[in-house]
Design an enzyme around this catalytic site. Structure first.
Site, PDB file in Angstrom:
ATOM      1  N   LYS A  42       0.801  -1.710   0.312  1.00 24.54           N
ATOM      2  CA  LYS A  42       0.246  -0.185  -0.271  1.00 24.54           C
ATOM      3  C   LYS A  42       0.306   1.430  -0.249  1.00 24.54           C
ATOM      4  O   LYS A  42       0.689   2.294  -0.850  1.00 24.54           O
ATOM      5  CB  LYS A  42      -0.718   0.259   1.149  1.00 24.54           C
ATOM      6  CG  LYS A  42      -1.647  -1.237   1.240  1.00 24.54           C
ATOM      7  CD  LYS A  42      -3.043  -1.129   2.600  1.00 24.54           C
ATOM      8  CE  LYS A  42      -2.084  -0.839   3.761  1.00 24.54           C
ATOM      9  NZ  LYS A  42      -2.028  -2.259   4.199  1.00 24.54           N
ATOM     10  N   ARG A  75      -9.395   0.618   8.554  1.00 20.26           N
ATOM     11  CA  ARG A  75      -8.702  -0.424   9.011  1.00 20.26           C
ATOM     12  C   ARG A  75      -9.865  -1.182   9.981  1.00 20.26           C
ATOM     13  O   ARG A  75     -10.044  -2.048   9.768  1.00 20.26           O
ATOM     14  CB  ARG A  75      -7.767  -0.839  10.028  1.00 20.26           C
ATOM     15  CG  ARG A  75      -6.599  -0.761   8.661  1.00 20.26           C
ATOM     16  CD  ARG A  75      -5.472  -1.117   9.086  1.00 20.26           C
ATOM     17  NE  ARG A  75      -4.206  -1.513   9.247  1.00 20.26           N
ATOM     18  CZ  ARG A  75      -3.033  -0.849   8.596  1.00 20.26           C
ATOM     19  NH1 ARG A  75      -3.019   0.448   7.911  1.00 20.26           N
ATOM     20  NH2 ARG A  75      -2.291  -1.266   8.313  1.00 20.26           N
ATOM     21  N   ARG A 112      11.865  -6.830   4.896  1.00 16.29           N
ATOM     22  CA  ARG A 112      12.250  -4.874   5.061  1.00 16.29           C
ATOM     23  C   ARG A 112      12.056  -4.590   6.811  1.00 16.29           C
ATOM     24  O   ARG A 112      13.124  -3.834   7.043  1.00 16.29           O
ATOM     25  CB  ARG A 112      10.446  -3.867   4.879  1.00 16.29           C
ATOM     26  CG  ARG A 112      10.892  -2.989   5.419  1.00 16.29           C
ATOM     27  CD  ARG A 112       9.387  -2.048   4.734  1.00 16.29           C
ATOM     28  NE  ARG A 112       8.009  -2.698   6.343  1.00 16.29           N
ATOM     29  CZ  ARG A 112       7.273  -2.167   5.891  1.00 16.29           C
ATOM     30  NH1 ARG A 112       6.751  -1.264   4.597  1.00 16.29           N
ATOM     31  NH2 ARG A 112       5.899  -2.563   6.723  1.00 16.29           N
ATOM     32  N   ARG A 172      12.087  -1.071  12.056  1.00 14.66           N
ATOM     33  CA  ARG A 172      10.580  -1.135  12.744  1.00 14.66           C
ATOM     34  C   ARG A 172      10.546  -2.689  13.322  1.00 14.66           C
ATOM     35  O   ARG A 172       9.490  -3.999  13.353  1.00 14.66           O
ATOM     36  CB  ARG A 172       9.516  -1.150  11.806  1.00 14.66           C
ATOM     37  CG  ARG A 172       9.648   0.167  10.653  1.00 14.66           C
ATOM     38  CD  ARG A 172       7.705   0.085   9.918  1.00 14.66           C
ATOM     39  NE  ARG A 172       6.842  -0.526   9.807  1.00 14.66           N
ATOM     40  CZ  ARG A 172       5.992   0.078   9.162  1.00 14.66           C
ATOM     41  NH1 ARG A 172       6.061   0.249   8.257  1.00 14.66           N
ATOM     42  NH2 ARG A 172       4.330  -0.741   9.662  1.00 14.66           N
ATOM     43  N   ARG A 180      -0.071  -8.939  12.734  1.00 14.08           N
ATOM     44  CA  ARG A 180      -0.400  -8.468  11.935  1.00 14.08           C
ATOM     45  C   ARG A 180      -1.842  -9.046  11.199  1.00 14.08           C
ATOM     46  O   ARG A 180      -2.950  -8.677  10.622  1.00 14.08           O
ATOM     47  CB  ARG A 180       0.343  -7.631  11.744  1.00 14.08           C
ATOM     48  CG  ARG A 180       1.103  -6.948  12.125  1.00 14.08           C
ATOM     49  CD  ARG A 180       2.339  -6.461  11.728  1.00 14.08           C
ATOM     50  NE  ARG A 180       2.400  -5.607  10.876  1.00 14.08           N
ATOM     51  CZ  ARG A 180       3.582  -4.913   9.945  1.00 14.08           C
ATOM     52  NH1 ARG A 180       4.350  -5.287  10.566  1.00 14.08           N
ATOM     53  NH2 ARG A 180       3.311  -4.444   9.006  1.00 14.08           N
TER      54      ARG A 180
HETATM   55  P1  B4P Z   1       4.253  -1.307   1.734  1.00 14.89           P
HETATM   56  O1  B4P Z   1       4.508  -0.921   0.808  1.00 14.89           O
HETATM   57  O2  B4P Z   1       5.374  -1.001   3.098  1.00 14.89           O
HETATM   58  O3  B4P Z   1       3.515  -1.996   3.144  1.00 14.89           O
HETATM   59  P2  B4P Z   1       1.946  -1.853   3.963  1.00 14.89           P
HETATM   60  O4  B4P Z   1       1.039  -2.490   2.863  1.00 14.89           O
HETATM   61  O5  B4P Z   1       2.039  -0.079   3.379  1.00 14.89           O
HETATM   62  O6  B4P Z   1       2.631  -2.132   4.418  1.00 14.89           O
HETATM   63  P3  B4P Z   1       1.928  -2.016   6.314  1.00 14.89           P
HETATM   64  O7  B4P Z   1       0.413  -2.326   6.621  1.00 14.89           O
HETATM   65  O8  B4P Z   1       2.714  -2.799   6.775  1.00 14.89           O
HETATM   66  O9  B4P Z   1       1.786  -0.130   7.341  1.00 14.89           O
HETATM   67  P4  B4P Z   1       1.110   0.416   7.652  1.00 14.89           P
HETATM   68  O10 B4P Z   1       2.324   1.890   8.297  1.00 14.89           O
HETATM   69  O11 B4P Z   1       0.429   1.013   6.879  1.00 14.89           O
HETATM   70  O12 B4P Z   1       5.528  -3.254   1.915  1.00 14.89           O
HETATM   71  C1  B4P Z   1       6.318  -3.655   2.748  1.00 14.89           C
HETATM   72  C2  B4P Z   1       7.301  -4.116   1.863  1.00 14.89           C
HETATM   73  O13 B4P Z   1       6.916  -4.967   0.398  1.00 14.89           O
HETATM   74  C3  B4P Z   1       8.323  -3.034   1.325  1.00 14.89           C
HETATM   75  O14 B4P Z   1       9.681  -3.707   2.221  1.00 14.89           O
HETATM   76  C4  B4P Z   1       8.325  -3.299  -0.274  1.00 14.89           C
HETATM   77  O15 B4P Z   1       9.514  -2.540  -0.874  1.00 14.89           O
HETATM   78  C5  B4P Z   1       8.191  -3.874  -0.901  1.00 14.89           C
HETATM   79  N1  B4P Z   1       7.039  -4.272  -1.536  1.00 14.89           N
HETATM   80  C6  B4P Z   1       5.910  -3.787  -1.692  1.00 14.89           C
HETATM   81  N2  B4P Z   1       5.694  -3.739  -2.871  1.00 14.89           N
HETATM   82  C7  B4P Z   1       6.508  -5.037  -3.781  1.00 14.89           C
HETATM   83  C8  B4P Z   1       5.992  -6.705  -4.883  1.00 14.89           C
HETATM   84  N3  B4P Z   1       5.539  -5.698  -5.886  1.00 14.89           N
HETATM   85  N4  B4P Z   1       6.924  -7.283  -4.740  1.00 14.89           N
HETATM   86  C9  B4P Z   1       7.605  -7.724  -3.740  1.00 14.89           C
HETATM   87  N5  B4P Z   1       7.551  -6.501  -2.324  1.00 14.89           N
HETATM   88  C10 B4P Z   1       7.267  -5.346  -2.667  1.00 14.89           C
HETATM   89  O16 B4P Z   1       0.910   0.419   9.557  1.00 14.89           O
HETATM   90  C11 B4P Z   1       1.063   0.256  10.196  1.00 14.89           C
HETATM   91  C12 B4P Z   1       0.720  -0.206  12.049  1.00 14.89           C
HETATM   92  O17 B4P Z   1       0.186   1.312  11.635  1.00 14.89           O
HETATM   93  C13 B4P Z   1      -0.254  -1.290  12.053  1.00 14.89           C
HETATM   94  O18 B4P Z   1      -0.031  -2.721  12.160  1.00 14.89           O
HETATM   95  C14 B4P Z   1      -1.264  -0.398  13.092  1.00 14.89           C
HETATM   96  O19 B4P Z   1      -0.657  -0.352  14.659  1.00 14.89           O
HETATM   97  C15 B4P Z   1      -0.944   0.788  12.937  1.00 14.89           C
HETATM   98  N6  B4P Z   1      -2.401   1.518  12.100  1.00 14.89           N
HETATM   99  C16 B4P Z   1      -1.943   2.211  10.290  1.00 14.89           C
HETATM  100  N7  B4P Z   1      -2.386   2.240  10.879  1.00 14.89           N
HETATM  101  C17 B4P Z   1      -4.124   2.326  11.568  1.00 14.89           C
HETATM  102  C18 B4P Z   1      -5.157   2.225  11.254  1.00 14.89           C
HETATM  103  N8  B4P Z   1      -5.981   2.801  10.248  1.00 14.89           N
HETATM  104  N9  B4P Z   1      -5.881   2.002  12.795  1.00 14.89           N
HETATM  105  C19 B4P Z   1      -5.589   0.903  13.730  1.00 14.89           C
HETATM  106  N10 B4P Z   1      -4.362   1.187  13.453  1.00 14.89           N
HETATM  107  C20 B4P Z   1      -3.680   1.456  12.483  1.00 14.89           C
END
Ligand code: B4P
Length: 190
Positions: A14, A89, A128, A134, A146
């Site tokens: 995302k 979420r 990552r 993190r 998670r």
């Molecule tokens: P990202 O792109 O970083 O993943 P994400 O889906 O954004 O991450 P996440 O769900 O962990 O984080 P968030 O900050 O929202 O990609 C992950 C990895 O994959 C990276 O290393 C990237 O390089 C790699 N990658 C990407 N695309 C790829 C591909 N095509 N092929 C191979 N590798 C690839 O949330 C973190 C925490 O914040 C939650 O657990 C919660 O505690 C809190 N939080 C955030 N929003 C919240 C909400 N609305 N309500 C309650 N808690 C919340």
């Protein structure tokens, strides 16, 4: 305004895709995870409250998340639109977002959901974790929590958007560019 929700499990890409969408469509990238990490790095009260939930891979309480998002929307009402990344979420978050936006007459046009198998998520997050610093990426137990929280608390949000005809799922496995092309086709055909 163009308002998009990018949805998917932790590690679905995302954050990665939101940055590209933000640039192409000139939108405000509203990532609740990034906002919490910013608060945390600045040592704010909100950041300290969020940290204990984030470190364990649990969701931060709705009242904290919703207030933070509302402020960010209000500050950017002159924007072309928003890409919501990692929000909503939970169902209360989804309902609040609809209320905030319909009150301003700027609805969500589409939720794009990135479909990625659990094994691939674990591999990406552990990788990552080697460099991100993190706490929630650093061991398999937290990553599994998670994924479990996503299935129990967050999947119902997809059903909420499905019921109102705003849901599109795409394959989130492949190169970052190929996935971006799939997302753009979905946005452009909305
Ligand atoms: P990202 O792109 O970083 O993943 P994400 O889906 O954004 O991450 P996440 O769900 O962990 O984080 P968030 O900050 O929202 O990609 C992950 C990895 O994959 C990276 O290393 C990237 O390089 C790699 N990658 C990407 N695309 C790829 C591909 N095509 N092929 C191979 N590798 C690839 O949330 C973190 C925490 O914040 C939650 O657990 C919660 O505690 C809190 N939080 C955030 N929003 C919240 C909400 N609305 N309500 C309650 N808690 C919340």
């Amino acid at each position: 305004m163009l308002n998009i929700v990018l949805f998917g499990p932790p590690g679905a890409g995302k954050g990665t895709q939101s940055e590209k969408i933000q640039t192409k469509y000139n939108l405000i990238h509203l990532s609740t995870g990034d906002l919490f990490r910013k608060h945390l790095s600045e040592g704010t009260e909100l950041g300290i409250e969020a940290q204990k939930f984030m470190d364990e891979g649990n969701l931060v309480p709705d009242r904290v998340v919703i207030g933070m998002v509302e402020e960010k929307i209000a500050d950017n009402m002159d924007a072309n639109g928003f890409i919501f990344d990692g929000f909503p979420r939970t169902i209360p978050q989804a309902e609040s977002l609809d209320e905030m936006l319909s009150g301003r007459n700027i609805p969500i046009q589409v939720m794009v959901s990135l479909d990625v198998p659990d094994d691939e998520l674990r591999t990406r997050l552990l990788l990552r974790g080697e460099t991100s610093g993190r706490a929630d990426d650093q061991n398999e137990e937290k990553i599994n929590n998670r994924i479990r929280v996503y299935k129990e608390e967050t999947i119902p949000v997809a059903e909420f958007y499905q019921k109102t005809g705003r849901y599109q799922s795409i394959n989130g496995v492949g190169s970052i560019e190929d996935i971006f092309d799939r997302i753009c086709s979905t946005i452009d055909s909305r």
